[in-house]
Design an enzyme around this catalytic site. Structure first.
Site, PDB file in Angstrom:
ATOM      1  N   SER A 190       0.844  -1.199   0.000  1.00  0.00           N
ATOM      2  CA  SER A 190       0.000   0.000   0.000  1.00  0.00           C
ATOM      3  C   SER A 190       0.873   1.241   0.000  1.00  0.00           C
ATOM      4  O   SER A 190       2.075   1.170   0.235  1.00  0.00           O
ATOM      5  CB  SER A 190      -0.885   0.009   1.246  1.00  0.00           C
ATOM      6  OG  SER A 190      -0.098   0.307   2.378  1.00  0.00           O
ATOM      7  N   LYS A 191       0.235   2.365  -0.250  1.00  0.00           N
ATOM      8  CA  LYS A 191       0.967   3.626  -0.254  1.00  0.00           C
ATOM      9  C   LYS A 191       1.568   3.869   1.119  1.00  0.00           C
ATOM     10  O   LYS A 191       2.653   4.428   1.247  1.00  0.00           O
ATOM     11  CB  LYS A 191       0.020   4.758  -0.645  1.00  0.00           C
ATOM     12  CG  LYS A 191       0.679   6.118  -0.598  1.00  0.00           C
ATOM     13  CD  LYS A 191      -0.082   7.126  -1.401  1.00  0.00           C
ATOM     14  CE  LYS A 191       0.556   8.492  -1.413  1.00  0.00           C
ATOM     15  NZ  LYS A 191       1.019   9.003  -0.147  1.00  0.00           N
TER      16      LYS A 191
END
Ligand code: GLU
Length: 521
Positions: A263-264
């Protein structure tokens, strides 16, 4: 079947924001596959969900691929004779196909409002709009035809749903995963079209376009696997099974540490980008890091991503795009998720950086120097690059341990090469190297060395060496470490002859003088 058709694949992002690095890998695999087969790669924009549209996203995606060297043959901004390639411009086309399903009784019109659906969900546990419930709802299967016509004529909004026959085993033939079988009873009657915006949903548009654009292989992320049975049923409903593309659902990209998908947030926490280019969010103004701006080379990013989920076998890891095209094999992709080892990305960047001549490093280095208020020339900067590019730097890993790594970015050089451009202002007596190498007698020895250096006319590596070595031999003075203290201020840097020659006679003597005057011991 599809075997004698020309290979045509597509990358079909929705312009909902910056392209995630996982999307880049998907596009890359499509590209490698197409090029190897001498086929074509299409760039299609799937923008039927207007609520999620983000301005600038499409341009960002195009710019990313231009930077990475992933070339498309057809599509938005590339042209071609299967267009338009933006789904929002294909309304009329989709409408024909929706009508076709309706006429064949394979889809139906549903008028249930969001409130009605909500109430139903409250009433029926795990409610799903399907064969078991559709006859209790407000749709063209339960209402008389005249009523349906009236509701539409009065301007009531409706959706078109796919009528899925329950109890069928649907087979998805996936190149990576083999035959995946699912019972149609678990599927719901998916919405294919919405009257409100006169646009189809992803599922219908995706299938119709793949068919019309003569797509032979659908290579996409694992997150789309659950849609595949529905897509197979849609091909059947249209009578297109003979030209149905083959599927390949790529393995997920996993977090560098721990479980779950990348994920970011992982990137923010561990300090690596998850987007190819820097992204400026038009709504929030938030800036997200990009590989390009972090100093990655496109070839390094391509090479790194190509090996996330596919292994060509053998020892060789540094592979050019041409080699990747030759070796790529979808059937050898793993089913299991691929760990996003960003340290490996830095390793690749180091490998590719070293392949570039020093002169190509200098625009970036020059930018850093200017920001520090230093003026230099590309020639001098290239000399510094040559002297320093093989050095290692210290960094702190995720667990807070001090580790060493190779120079992976041009920006890594700056802390290592500052002294080439600025003289030490002071000498840190707490610095072990300074303490160890500057003793009571050192100032005198350095004075002797300075006198000797001042007699050299041509201040080259060879001439300096030719003077200093015999002098050191004769006097027994080993001047190198103290000399380093004087010029650098600490125990860093290249060979002393190289460093002095680079600084030049005047600067060398000035720095030595300063050290002799100011270091107390
Ligand atoms: N529009 C989908 C996406 O955003 C495409 C999925 C597919 O390739 O079928 O990834």
């Amino acid at each position: 079947m599809t075997t004698d058709r020309k290979v045509r694949v597509r990358f079909a992002p929705s312009p909902t924001g910056p392209l995630h690095i996982g999307g880049v890998r998907t596009a890359l695999y499509n590209y490698l596959f197409a090029r190897q087969a001498g086929g074509e790669l299409i760039f299609r924009i799937e923008d039927t969900d207007s609520t999620r549209f983000v301005p600038g996203a499409e341009e960002y995606i195009i710019e990313s691929f231009r930077w990475l060297g992933i070339e498309f043959d057809e599509g938005v901004s590339f042209g071609g004779n299967h267009g338009p390639y933006r789904q929002s411009e294909r309304r009329d086309i989709y409408k024909t196909y929706v009508d076709q399903l309706l006429a064949a009784g394979k889809a139906y019109i549903a008028f249930d409002t969001p409130e009605e659906l909500d109430n139903k969900r409250k009433e029926v546990e795990n409610f799903q709009y399907d064969a078991s419930t559709r006859m209790q709802m407000r749709n063209s299967l339960t209402l008389p035809a005249s009523e349906v016509e009236r509701l539409i004529a009065e301007g009531n909004q409706y959706v078109v749903r796919f009528k899925i026959e329950p109890g069928r085993d649907v087979q998805v033939d996936d190149i990576i995963r083999g035959m995946v079988s699912i019972n149609s009873s678990v599927l719901d009657d998916k919405v294919l079209y919405k009257s409100a915006d006169q646009l189809p949903t992803y599922h219908l548009a995706n299938i119709v376009d793949d068919h019309l654009m003569e797509v032979t292989h659908v290579i996409r992320g694992e997150e789309w696997l659950p849609s595949a049975p529905l897509h197979v049923l849609l091909y059947e409903a249209f009578g297109w099974t003979d030209t149905m593309p083959r599927f390949a659902h790529l393995p997920l990209l996993l977090k560098p540490v721990g479980n779950g998908k990348l994920s970011k947030r992982d990137g923010d926490k561990l300090g690596f980008p998850v987007f190819p280019l820097e992204w400026h969010d038009p709504k929030t103004g938030e800036v997200s890091k990009g590989y390009r701006e972090q100093g990655y080379l496109p070839e390094a990013v391509v090479n790194f991503l190509a090996l996330l989920g596919w292994n060509p076998g053998g020892e060789k890891e540094v592979l050019t795009m041409q080699e990747l095209i030759q070796m790529f094999d979808l059937s050898k992709c793993s089913k299991a998720g691929a760990r996003f080892d960003y340290v490996k990305a830095m390793w690749f960047n180091h490998q590719y950086l070293l392949q570039h001549p020093a002169m190509e490093w200098t625009p970036q280095l020059d930018k850093i120097l200017r920001a520090e208020g230093i003026e230099s020339t590309p020639e001098r900067e290239a000399q510094v690059v040559e002297m320093m590019k093989q050095k290692v730097i210290e960094y702190t890993d995720n667990e807070g341990n001090k580790k060493k790594r190779n120079i992976s970015f041009v920006s890594d050089l700056w802390p290592l090469c500052r002294f080439f451009f600025t003289a030490p202002q002071s000498y840190d007596s707490a610095d072990k190297f300074v303490r160890k190498n500057w003793k009571a007698e050192t100032a005198g020895e350095m004075r002797q060395l300075a006198n000797l250096l001042s007699t050299i006319d041509n201040f080259s590596v060879e001439d300096i060496k030719a003077k200093v070595e015999p002098w050191a031999e004769q006097t027994g003075i080993r001047p190198w470490n103290a000399w380093r203290v004087a010029l650098v201020g600490t125990g860093q840097g290249p060979d002393m002859y190289e460093l002095s020659a680079f600084l030049g006679k005047e600067e060398t003597l000035k720095r030595m003088e300063h050290a002799i005057e100011s270091i107390d011991c």
